[in-house]
Design a protein around this motif. Structure first.
Motif, short mmCIF file in Angstrom:
data_model
loop_
_atom_site.label_atom_id
_atom_site.label_comp_id
_atom_site.label_asym_id
_atom_site.label_seq_id
_atom_site.Cartn_x
_atom_site.Cartn_y
_atom_site.Cartn_z
N THR A 85 4.79 -87.52 -126.11
CA THR A 85 4.88 -88.89 -125.63
C THR A 85 6.28 -89.48 -125.86
O THR A 85 6.74 -90.30 -125.07
N ASP A 104 -4.58 -89.97 -122.38
CA ASP A 104 -4.25 -91.35 -122.00
C ASP A 104 -2.87 -91.75 -122.51
O ASP A 104 -2.10 -92.41 -121.79
N ARG A 105 -2.56 -91.41 -123.75
CA ARG A 105 -1.30 -91.86 -124.35
C ARG A 105 -0.10 -91.35 -123.57
O ARG A 105 0.91 -92.06 -123.42
N ASP A 108 0.08 -93.32 -120.34
CA ASP A 108 0.58 -94.67 -120.63
C ASP A 108 2.09 -94.65 -120.87
O ASP A 108 2.82 -95.53 -120.41
N HIS A 111 3.94 -94.24 -117.68
CA HIS A 111 3.88 -95.50 -116.93
C HIS A 111 4.87 -96.52 -117.49
O HIS A 111 5.61 -97.17 -116.74
N ARG A 112 4.91 -96.63 -118.80
CA ARG A 112 5.82 -97.61 -119.43
C ARG A 112 7.29 -97.27 -119.15
O ARG A 112 8.15 -98.14 -119.16
N HIS A 148 -8.31 -93.26 -115.60
CA HIS A 148 -7.32 -93.99 -116.38
C HIS A 148 -5.97 -93.99 -115.65
O HIS A 148 -5.31 -95.03 -115.56
N LEU A 152 -2.97 -97.08 -113.54
CA LEU A 152 -1.55 -97.26 -113.90
C LEU A 152 -0.73 -97.26 -112.61
O LEU A 152 -0.50 -96.20 -112.02
#
Length: 227
Positions: A85, A104-105, A108, A111-112, A148, A152
């Motif tokens: 990540t 998911d992490r 995410d 996406h960030r 999920h 996003l």
């Protein structure tokens, strides 16, 4: 014909033969050349031979090669290795597609890391083994991860990816992946990529519906000694 063009041509012929044997159009398939540990100069040679889809397993190598070869037109860079990540921003800056989203992490974090309105193509990596230490989400959990990702907006869910287990016939493993792919496609009709099949098992992958094949040393030759 030198070795690289000959190897590339031979693999493409085998891919086309396998597609026709499965009743498929070879034009439906995307051949990704995996250049892990090879120098950027090899990618330049591949580009001259018409290759436009290249895969890398390591973020540092992906980032370095993409920067060095930024002037090569039409290239698409696929990240196919296990992603940390904390490397998500660097991966997003260099990859056109990430095949190995398995939690998911990570989704995410990718996406960030978006810095503009471009959407990143991503695939859910599925673990077809019983070893939870391997990359990938369990087949039964793949649809939930897909949902999920669909939430996003900077990510574009394209399908699923997997590596066939060493202790199972590839055909049966890829049949299970196809079933997962069908579930994901029910959630998102355009998520129709199945990234599966390497040098030793791409025939079985094609028969099971693979759309993206990840071929390395059969095209590039032996990986250089890294010391």
């Amino acid at each position: 014909m030198s070795e690289l063009p000959a190897r590339l041509s031979a693999i493409d012929e085998r891919i086309a033969d396998a597609a026709r044997a499965a009743g498929r159009d070879p034009g439906e398939l995307t051949r990704i050349v995996v250049t892990k540990f090879h120098p950027a100069s090899l990618v330049t040679e591949l580009h001259a031979l018409g290759v436009r889809e290249v895969g890398e397993n390591r973020q540092q190598e992906l980032s370095a090669k993409r920067e060095e070869l930024a002037s090569l037109p039409g290239m698409r860079w696929h990240f196919i290795g296990q992603a940390q990540t904390n490397k998500a921003s660097a991966i997003r800056r260099s990859a056109d597609a990430v095949h190995s989203v398995d939690r998911d992490r990570l989704a995410d974090a990718l996406h960030r890391a978006a810095t503009d309105d471009d959407r990143l193509d991503v695939l859910v990596q599925v673990n077809l083994t019983d070893d939870t230490g391997r990359g990938g989400v369990a087949p039964g959990a793949a649809p939930r991860l897909a949902e999920h990702i669909l939430g996003l907006p900077s990510l574009r869910l394209r399908g699923v990816m997997a590596v066939a287990p060493l202790d199972e016939e590839p055909a049966s493993a890829f049949a299970r992946l196809r079933a997962v792919a069908d579930e994901v496609r029910r959630l998102e009709a355009h998520a129709d990529w199945i990234s599966a099949g390497m040098t030793g098992d791409f025939t079985e992958a094609i028969a099971a519906g693979a759309t993206h094949l990840r071929i390395g040393s059969a095209i590039t030759g032996p990986r250089p000694d890294r010391g």
